[in-house]
Design an enzyme around this catalytic site. Structure first.
Site, PDB file in Angstrom:
ATOM      1  N   LYS A 192      26.720   2.251  21.193  1.00 31.47           N
ATOM      2  CA  LYS A 192      27.556   3.077  20.302  1.00 31.47           C
ATOM      3  C   LYS A 192      27.574   2.380  18.937  1.00 31.47           C
ATOM      4  O   LYS A 192      28.063   1.258  18.820  1.00 31.47           O
ATOM      5  CB  LYS A 192      28.961   3.184  20.884  1.00 31.47           C
ATOM      6  CG  LYS A 192      29.837   4.114  20.095  1.00 31.47           C
ATOM      7  CD  LYS A 192      31.163   4.338  20.804  1.00 31.47           C
ATOM      8  CE  LYS A 192      32.036   5.287  20.004  1.00 31.47           C
ATOM      9  NZ  LYS A 192      32.254   4.850  18.628  1.00 31.47           N
ATOM     10  N   CYS A 234      39.166 -25.558 -12.757  1.00 36.77           N
ATOM     11  CA  CYS A 234      38.197 -25.610 -11.659  1.00 36.77           C
ATOM     12  C   CYS A 234      38.561 -26.739 -10.691  1.00 36.77           C
ATOM     13  O   CYS A 234      38.748 -27.877 -11.113  1.00 36.77           O
ATOM     14  CB  CYS A 234      36.792 -25.822 -12.230  1.00 36.77           C
ATOM     15  SG  CYS A 234      35.573 -26.142 -10.947  1.00 36.77           S
ATOM     16  N   GLU A 241       0.830  -1.218   0.000  1.00 39.45           N
ATOM     17  CA  GLU A 241       0.000   0.000   0.000  1.00 39.45           C
ATOM     18  C   GLU A 241       0.856   1.256   0.000  1.00 39.45           C
ATOM     19  O   GLU A 241       0.549   2.236  -0.679  1.00 39.45           O
ATOM     20  CB  GLU A 241      -0.878   0.015   1.246  1.00 39.45           C
ATOM     21  CG  GLU A 241      -2.251  -0.533   0.983  1.00 39.45           C
ATOM     22  CD  GLU A 241      -3.065  -0.483   2.248  1.00 39.45           C
ATOM     23  OE1 GLU A 241      -4.049   0.257   2.293  1.00 39.45           O
ATOM     24  OE2 GLU A 241      -2.681  -1.178   3.211  1.00 39.45           O
ATOM     25  N   CYS A 271      35.494 -29.538 -11.064  1.00 41.34           N
ATOM     26  CA  CYS A 271      35.234 -30.329 -12.273  1.00 41.34           C
ATOM     27  C   CYS A 271      36.415 -30.351 -13.241  1.00 41.34           C
ATOM     28  O   CYS A 271      36.390 -31.059 -14.242  1.00 41.34           O
ATOM     29  CB  CYS A 271      33.986 -29.812 -12.991  1.00 41.34           C
ATOM     30  SG  CYS A 271      34.247 -28.200 -13.755  1.00 41.34           S
ATOM     31  N   CYS A 303      34.587 -20.602 -13.293  1.00 41.43           N
ATOM     32  CA  CYS A 303      34.573 -21.896 -13.983  1.00 41.43           C
ATOM     33  C   CYS A 303      33.455 -21.811 -15.035  1.00 41.43           C
ATOM     34  O   CYS A 303      32.331 -21.428 -14.713  1.00 41.43           O
ATOM     35  CB  CYS A 303      34.268 -23.010 -12.972  1.00 41.43           C
ATOM     36  SG  CYS A 303      33.629 -24.512 -13.718  1.00 41.43           S
ATOM     37  N   GLU A 339      23.904   4.360  26.207  1.00 38.78           N
ATOM     38  CA  GLU A 339      23.350   4.090  24.871  1.00 38.78           C
ATOM     39  C   GLU A 339      24.299   3.196  24.079  1.00 38.78           C
ATOM     40  O   GLU A 339      25.505   3.288  24.248  1.00 38.78           O
ATOM     41  CB  GLU A 339      23.211   5.410  24.081  1.00 38.78           C
ATOM     42  CG  GLU A 339      22.716   6.546  24.892  1.00 38.78           C
ATOM     43  CD  GLU A 339      22.665   7.858  24.106  1.00 38.78           C
ATOM     44  OE1 GLU A 339      22.952   7.858  22.904  1.00 38.78           O
ATOM     45  OE2 GLU A 339      22.314   8.863  24.739  1.00 38.78           O
ATOM     46  N   TYR A 348      21.044  10.635  18.202  1.00 35.15           N
ATOM     47  CA  TYR A 348      21.406  10.543  19.612  1.00 35.15           C
ATOM     48  C   TYR A 348      21.728  11.877  20.274  1.00 35.15           C
ATOM     49  O   TYR A 348      22.133  11.900  21.429  1.00 35.15           O
ATOM     50  CB  TYR A 348      22.561   9.580  19.816  1.00 35.15           C
ATOM     51  CG  TYR A 348      23.781   9.847  18.964  1.00 35.15           C
ATOM     52  CD1 TYR A 348      24.544  10.992  19.135  1.00 35.15           C
ATOM     53  CD2 TYR A 348      24.170   8.926  18.000  1.00 35.15           C
ATOM     54  CE1 TYR A 348      25.661  11.222  18.363  1.00 35.15           C
ATOM     55  CE2 TYR A 348      25.288   9.151  17.216  1.00 35.15           C
ATOM     56  CZ  TYR A 348      26.033  10.302  17.404  1.00 35.15           C
ATOM     57  OH  TYR A 348      27.134  10.524  16.630  1.00 35.15           O
ATOM     58  N   ARG A 374      30.589  14.221   9.676  1.00 41.95           N
ATOM     59  CA  ARG A 374      31.325  14.822  10.793  1.00 41.95           C
ATOM     60  C   ARG A 374      32.627  15.440  10.290  1.00 41.95           C
ATOM     61  O   ARG A 374      33.048  16.473  10.772  1.00 41.95           O
ATOM     62  CB  ARG A 374      31.610  13.738  11.831  1.00 41.95           C
ATOM     63  CG  ARG A 374      32.500  14.202  12.925  1.00 41.95           C
ATOM     64  CD  ARG A 374      32.752  13.143  13.978  1.00 41.95           C
ATOM     65  NE  ARG A 374      33.602  13.691  15.008  1.00 41.95           N
ATOM     66  CZ  ARG A 374      34.920  13.704  14.967  1.00 41.95           C
ATOM     67  NH1 ARG A 374      35.543  13.183  13.941  1.00 41.95           N
ATOM     68  NH2 ARG A 374      35.629  14.244  15.942  1.00 41.95           N
ATOM     69  N   CYS A 377      29.140 -28.080 -13.945  1.00 40.85           N
ATOM     70  CA  CYS A 377      30.071 -28.346 -12.837  1.00 40.85           C
ATOM     71  C   CYS A 377      29.240 -28.689 -11.594  1.00 40.85           C
ATOM     72  O   CYS A 377      28.339 -27.921 -11.220  1.00 40.85           O
ATOM     73  CB  CYS A 377      30.919 -27.105 -12.594  1.00 40.85           C
ATOM     74  SG  CYS A 377      31.843 -27.126 -11.063  1.00 40.85           S
ATOM     75  N   ASP A 434      28.422   1.445  15.067  1.00 41.79           N
ATOM     76  CA  ASP A 434      29.651   1.436  14.277  1.00 41.79           C
ATOM     77  C   ASP A 434      29.320   1.936  12.873  1.00 41.79           C
ATOM     78  O   ASP A 434      29.135   1.161  11.949  1.00 41.79           O
ATOM     79  CB  ASP A 434      30.221   0.016  14.233  1.00 41.79           C
ATOM     80  CG  ASP A 434      31.660   0.023  13.782  1.00 41.79           C
ATOM     81  OD1 ASP A 434      32.250   1.110  13.701  1.00 41.79           O
ATOM     82  OD2 ASP A 434      32.198  -1.055  13.500  1.00 41.79           O
ATOM     83  N   LYS A 439      34.179   1.064  25.394  1.00 41.99           N
ATOM     84  CA  LYS A 439      34.271   0.239  24.185  1.00 41.99           C
ATOM     85  C   LYS A 439      34.208  -1.253  24.517  1.00 41.99           C
ATOM     86  O   LYS A 439      34.663  -1.688  25.572  1.00 41.99           O
ATOM     87  CB  LYS A 439      35.600   0.523  23.448  1.00 41.99           C
ATOM     88  CG  LYS A 439      35.758   1.958  22.985  1.00 41.99           C
ATOM     89  CD  LYS A 439      34.836   2.316  21.850  1.00 41.99           C
ATOM     90  CE  LYS A 439      35.284   1.807  20.512  1.00 41.99           C
ATOM     91  NZ  LYS A 439      36.290   2.585  19.836  1.00 41.99           N
TER      92      LYS A 439
HETATM   93  N1  5U1 Z   1      24.894   6.746  20.914  1.00 46.53           N
HETATM   94  C1  5U1 Z   1      25.794   7.713  20.771  1.00 46.53           C
HETATM   95  N2  5U1 Z   1      26.830   7.654  19.942  1.00 46.53           N
HETATM   96  N3  5U1 Z   1      27.490   8.800  20.083  1.00 46.53           N
HETATM   97  C2  5U1 Z   1      28.625   9.249  19.455  1.00 46.53           C
HETATM   98  N4  5U1 Z   1      25.789   8.881  21.430  1.00 46.53           N
HETATM   99  C3  5U1 Z   1      26.843   9.584  21.005  1.00 46.53           C
HETATM  100  N5  5U1 Z   1      27.281  10.796  21.348  1.00 46.53           N
HETATM  101  C4  5U1 Z   1      28.400  11.270  20.754  1.00 46.53           C
HETATM  102  C5  5U1 Z   1      29.092  10.506  19.798  1.00 46.53           C
HETATM  103  C6  5U1 Z   1      30.310  11.024  19.146  1.00 46.53           C
HETATM  104  O1  5U1 Z   1      28.881  12.488  21.033  1.00 46.53           O
HETATM  105  C7  5U1 Z   1      28.256  13.318  22.035  1.00 46.53           C
HETATM  106  C8  5U1 Z   1      28.410  12.786  23.400  1.00 46.53           C
HETATM  107  C9  5U1 Z   1      28.932  14.646  21.900  1.00 46.53           C
END
Ligand code: 5U1
Length: 672
Positions: free
Chosen positions: A120, A415, A39, A418, A433, A118, A233, A141, A438, A122, A321
């Protein structure tokens, strides 16, 4: 030529945009959608058709901009009004306790400080600027002071609000700089890499690289195809966002339409922070995205202000970390696997090593170029890493551990399965291959055909396929539909019951949507996404078979490589015979056009128990194709509970709430 815009058209476009923004919000922020994907697609298509017919109605806030804007020649840069600082890191409980002590000393406070904790993520930090509730700029950033302007790209991320909501009467700030992390989830990453391999493009090494590569595209239409996600965040500059705690700020952001992570703990003391860290570390491996630690922040905003920042990082926050999911081990050998389309993939056989609790014995090396780039040799000591449930990989060679006896690896000239010739075409990373018969390719094609996104045949797992091909029961995927139960019963680890169950699963799989059918065929370059595009554009197999290469290339999202591959697959007599066999074995392909009959529009279903004639996934598909939606929980918004065999607590809840309960027969009648 289109007629001039009428007030009715303008108001329909506005209504569609409002509605799509709201549905986006319900889906991504509240995790509580009101309509089905089908939808949603239909509303979006209607909007795009109107915007195409009347280009003067185009708007940068339109939900249609998620498909991308014209390419740029370079990225502009911007200076962040408040620097995007990095975080101090801690790696042990004692460093976090020290952080708490430092804060109390700085503030000259004796009493407990309360924190938020919270995940973090990646990914890549970004800043989004909203003026009068509209997204006007997004940037990376960068070095924290200056970033690159990536507005068009960020607009394509579905969870990014283009217009702010005033849910629960949240006041819309005239200016708001909001910060978050763009990332790619494991599922999206796997899909993207599978598609890239199909297109002979090098796969991304990990989800973070994939997210970075996707976000830094000059052509935002490419970013739009990438499964990027975002969590928000924090805020930079804001006018009229009056909260006194970080937690309250996050709640305000949520009410404005920003996606906030559900695993944030608020107002906890430092001991609770430490115990939450342990919980999150466990949770990490089940999350559908990568996190590399926990961010601990002083919750009280006046206290944050008093603490201020050093030149590098705020004093009120620290990243605790996780230990890297990496270990060192030795490469005992390099084996070569042959994939479905004949691609040869080198795989490192490792001296088994524990990487954060899981024993790793194999790691993908991708291709010859990757091995050369990292200079990986048999006998090398290497750093291996795993990220969530992604296949482990070799990060780098520890060169100081070399003895000089290491052996340089060369891709085989034939290969390994085969013995046929292998080729590496100009400009391709993969060696292939070329023998379509195969056994390794046959096995992989059948596994792909039976896999979840394709025919989804329950019980036809990898080991069973290997056995059936080795015993000559299967030579092509078309053989699946003419299997003999008696012969199945004779296989290892197969009794009469499992053989019968497999026959039932094969029978059930015969109802299939056209896009899944196309995907199942294993045509080179045709992944799930391309299959969907083809199905949407051609509707059925005979129209697709009649399409010329030019017809195919004229479709948005279909390039020359796909067009060439589809045309040549359908032209080959061998493939035509296989297709005939499939169609003669009772497979019913639901045509893409059937999708649009919206007989269950706005109806919400909950499925409970086992259905006899279809799997849960099939039931969900047919409901969505007919415009309905499936929810996992029974609520007052549920229209029907479909009660299969052994329906459990959901059935009871539906009874309590007086929801219509239908059995499988009634459900099939409803579907028509
Ligand atoms: N979850 C989260 N990730 N993180 C990365 N919060 C958060 N806050 C950040 C950064 C660099 O910086 C503030 C604390 C300034």
């Amino acid at each position: 030529m289109a007629t001039s815009v009428t007030p009715e058209i303008v108001s329909r476009v506005e209504a569609l945009r409002r509605s799509l923004h709201r549905h986006n919000y319900r889906y991504y922020v509240l995790d509580d959608p009101e309509i089905s994907d089908a939808e949603y697609d239909q509303l979006l298509r209607e909007l795009m058709a109107l915007e195409k017919a009347w280009p003067e109605l185009a708007s940068p806030d339109s939900p249609s901009v998620r498909v991308g804007a014209p390419p740029l020649s370079k990225f502009e840069t911007t200076t962040h009004t408040i620097p995007m600082l990095s975080l101090d890191n801690g790696f042990s409980d004692s460093e976090i306790v020290d952080f708490d002590r430092r804060i109390k000393r700085f503030l000259k406070l004796e009493e407990k400080i309360l924190y938020t904790a919270e995940p973090k993520f990646d990914g890549l930090a970004v800043e989004l600027v909203y003026q009068e509730g509209r997204l006007v700029m997004a940037s990376t950033r960068g070095d924290g002071i200056t970033g690159e302007v990536i507005t068009d790209n960020v607009r394509t991320i579905k969870a990014v609000p283009l217009i702010l909501q005033n849910f629960k009467n949240q006041h819309i700030p005239p200016l708001l700089e909001v910060r978050g992390e763009v990332f790619m989830g494991h599922e999206g990453f796997r899909h993207l890499n599978a598609e890239r391999l199909q297109q002979d493009l090098p796969p991304f090494a990990n989800p973070r690289n994939a997210a970075a590569g996707s976000l830094r595209q000059l052509d935002s239409a490419i970013t739009a195809q990438r499964p990027l996600e975002i969590f928000f965040y924090g805020v930079g500059r804001a006018i009229d966002l009056d909260s006194i705690s970080h937690w309250e700020t996050l709640q305000q952001l949520k009410r404005l339409g920003f996606r906030i992570n559900p695993y944030i703990r608020a107002k906890i003391d430092i001991q609770q922070v430490l115990s939450y860290y342990k919980q999150l570390r466990e949770k990490r491996l089940q999350l559908p995205y990568e996190i590399d630690g926990m961010v601990v922040k002083v919750d009280d905003l006046p206290l944050q202000n008093r603490l201020g920042s050093t030149s590098r990082s705020p004093r009120w926050a620290i990243a605790y970390k996780f230990q890297a999911l990496q270990s060192t081990t030795e490469i005992l050998n390099i084996e070569v696997q042959v994939g479905r389309t004949g691609t040869l993939t080198p795989v490192a056989c490792l001296k088994p090593v524990k990487v954060s609790g899981v024993t790793v014995g194999r790691a993908t090396l991708h291709n010859q170029d990757e091995i050369r780039k990292k200079d990986i040799r048999i006998g090398d000591t290497v750093l291996v890493q795993r990220a969530g449930d992604v296949i482990p990989e070799v990060v780098k060679v520890i060169e100081t551990k070399r003895s000089g006896r290491e052996i340089v690896f060369e891709m085989p000239q034939s290969c390994p399965v085969c013995g046929s010739t292998v080729v590496r075409e100009m400009g391709e990373a993969a060696t292939r291959c070329i023998n379509a018969n195969c056994p390794a390719q046959v096995k992989e094609r059948i596994k792909h055909f039976a896999s979840k996104g394709a025919f989804d045949i329950d019980g036809l797992g990898d080991k069973l396929v290997d056995q059936m091909v080795d015993k000559g029961l299967l030579t092509s995927y078309a053989d699946i539909f003419t299997l003999d139960q008696k012969k199945l019963e004779e296989l290892e680890r197969m009794g009469p019951l499992s053989a019968k169950n497999l026959m039932t699963a094969v029978e059930q799989s015969k109802q299939i949507h056209f896009s899944r059918f196309l995907f199942a065929l294993g045509i080179r370059h045709v992944g799930e996404h391309v299959a969907k595009v083809l199905a949407d554009n051609f509707g059925n197999l005979s129209s697709l078979s009649r399409a010329s290469r030019q017809d195919l290339e004229a479709i948005d999202g279909i390039g020359p490589a796909v067009a060439e591959s589809v045309e040549s697959f359908l032209a080959q007599i061998e493939n035509q015979k296989t297709l005939d066999r499939l169609l003669n074995s009772g497979i019913q392909i639901q045509q893409a056009t059937e999708r649009r009959a919206q007989t269950l529009k706005e109806k919400t279903f909950v499925l409970s128990g086992t259905l006899e004639s279809m799997t849960r996934r099939q039931a969900k598909e047919v409901i969505e194709m007919a415009g309905g939606r499936v929810s996992s929980t029974v609520s007052r918004n549920t229209d029907y509970l479909v009660a299969g065999e052994s329906a459990g607590s959901k059935l009871q809840r539906a009874k309590d709430l007086g929801i219509a309960i239908i059995d499988e027969e009634a459900f099939k009648k409803l579907l028509g």
